[in-house]
Scaffold this active site. Sequence first.
Site, short mmCIF file in Angstrom:
data_model
loop_
_atom_site.label_atom_id
_atom_site.label_comp_id
_atom_site.label_asym_id
_atom_site.label_seq_id
_atom_site.Cartn_x
_atom_site.Cartn_y
_atom_site.Cartn_z
N ARG A 130 8.17 17.68 10.40
CA ARG A 130 8.13 16.91 9.15
C ARG A 130 7.06 17.54 8.29
O ARG A 130 5.88 17.47 8.58
CB ARG A 130 7.82 15.45 9.46
CG ARG A 130 7.68 14.57 8.23
CD ARG A 130 9.04 14.23 7.68
NE ARG A 130 8.91 13.17 6.69
CZ ARG A 130 9.52 13.19 5.53
NH1 ARG A 130 10.33 14.17 5.21
NH2 ARG A 130 9.36 12.19 4.69
N GLY A 131 7.48 18.20 7.22
CA GLY A 131 6.58 18.97 6.39
C GLY A 131 5.37 18.21 5.89
O GLY A 131 4.25 18.71 5.92
N GLU A 132 5.58 17.00 5.44
CA GLU A 132 4.48 16.20 4.89
C GLU A 132 3.40 15.94 5.93
O GLU A 132 2.24 15.79 5.58
CB GLU A 132 5.01 14.88 4.35
CG GLU A 132 5.94 15.05 3.16
CD GLU A 132 6.64 13.76 2.78
OE1 GLU A 132 6.24 12.67 3.25
OE2 GLU A 132 7.61 13.83 2.01
N ASP A 133 3.78 15.87 7.19
CA ASP A 133 2.83 15.56 8.26
C ASP A 133 2.06 16.79 8.75
O ASP A 133 0.87 16.70 9.02
CB ASP A 133 3.55 14.98 9.48
CG ASP A 133 4.01 13.55 9.29
OD1 ASP A 133 3.75 12.97 8.23
OD2 ASP A 133 4.64 13.02 10.21
N THR A 134 2.77 17.90 8.92
CA THR A 134 2.15 19.00 9.67
C THR A 134 2.22 20.37 9.03
O THR A 134 1.66 21.32 9.57
CB THR A 134 2.79 19.11 11.07
OG1 THR A 134 4.13 19.58 10.94
CG2 THR A 134 2.75 17.80 11.83
N ARG A 135 2.91 20.53 7.89
CA ARG A 135 3.13 21.87 7.32
C ARG A 135 1.82 22.62 7.08
O ARG A 135 1.71 23.80 7.37
CB ARG A 135 3.90 21.80 6.01
CG ARG A 135 4.10 23.18 5.38
CD ARG A 135 4.79 23.15 4.04
NE ARG A 135 6.07 22.50 4.08
CZ ARG A 135 7.20 23.05 4.55
NH1 ARG A 135 7.18 24.27 5.02
NH2 ARG A 135 8.32 22.38 4.55
N GLY A 138 19.00 17.82 0.13
CA GLY A 138 20.22 17.09 -0.21
C GLY A 138 20.53 16.10 0.88
O GLY A 138 19.70 15.79 1.72
N GLU A 143 18.46 17.75 12.30
CA GLU A 143 18.04 19.00 12.97
C GLU A 143 17.95 18.78 14.48
O GLU A 143 18.41 19.60 15.26
CB GLU A 143 16.66 19.44 12.49
CG GLU A 143 16.61 20.24 11.26
CD GLU A 143 15.20 20.66 10.90
OE1 GLU A 143 15.00 21.02 9.75
OE2 GLU A 143 14.29 20.62 11.76
#
Length: 164
Positions: free
Chosen positions: A23-28, A56, A90
Amino acid sequence: MASSTSSSSTTLQDKYDVFLSFRGEDTRHNFTSHLYAAFCQKKIRTFIDDDGLKRGDEISPALLKAIEESKISVIIFSKEYASSKWCLDELEKILECKEKNGQMVMPVFYHINPSDVRKQTGSFKDAFTKHEKKFKKMLEKIQRWIAALIEASNLSGWDLMGFD
């Protein structure tokens, strides 16, 4: 460039050694970016989505293909992982590739208790409460996501509850 091979092979022509699901917001910009850099330093071909991927309703065919063309998938479960329909889709695809192609799947529990993933408690419960309201006519899909979370959380992995 990889040449095409017969689909009867148990492993597809691997383009990547590792696919990172997160999850990009958490760990990117912390754990995932450090892990990706370490893989690159060791010359491990790693797929990581970029901020520019078009968002999308459905996962892009390119992303699905990247999962299929990877030897290993590393799933970085974090507090908001289950809030992302993309992450859950995913995860379903990753477990499908594990079953069909023998892909290795390695879960990482980053600042989340593995039992929260397995039992959908804490932030995972909150995420599924929202999914059930938003996707009322897609209860079968929600059940598949829950089954995928249970399956993945039962795999041997790493619990990084106190890791920063």
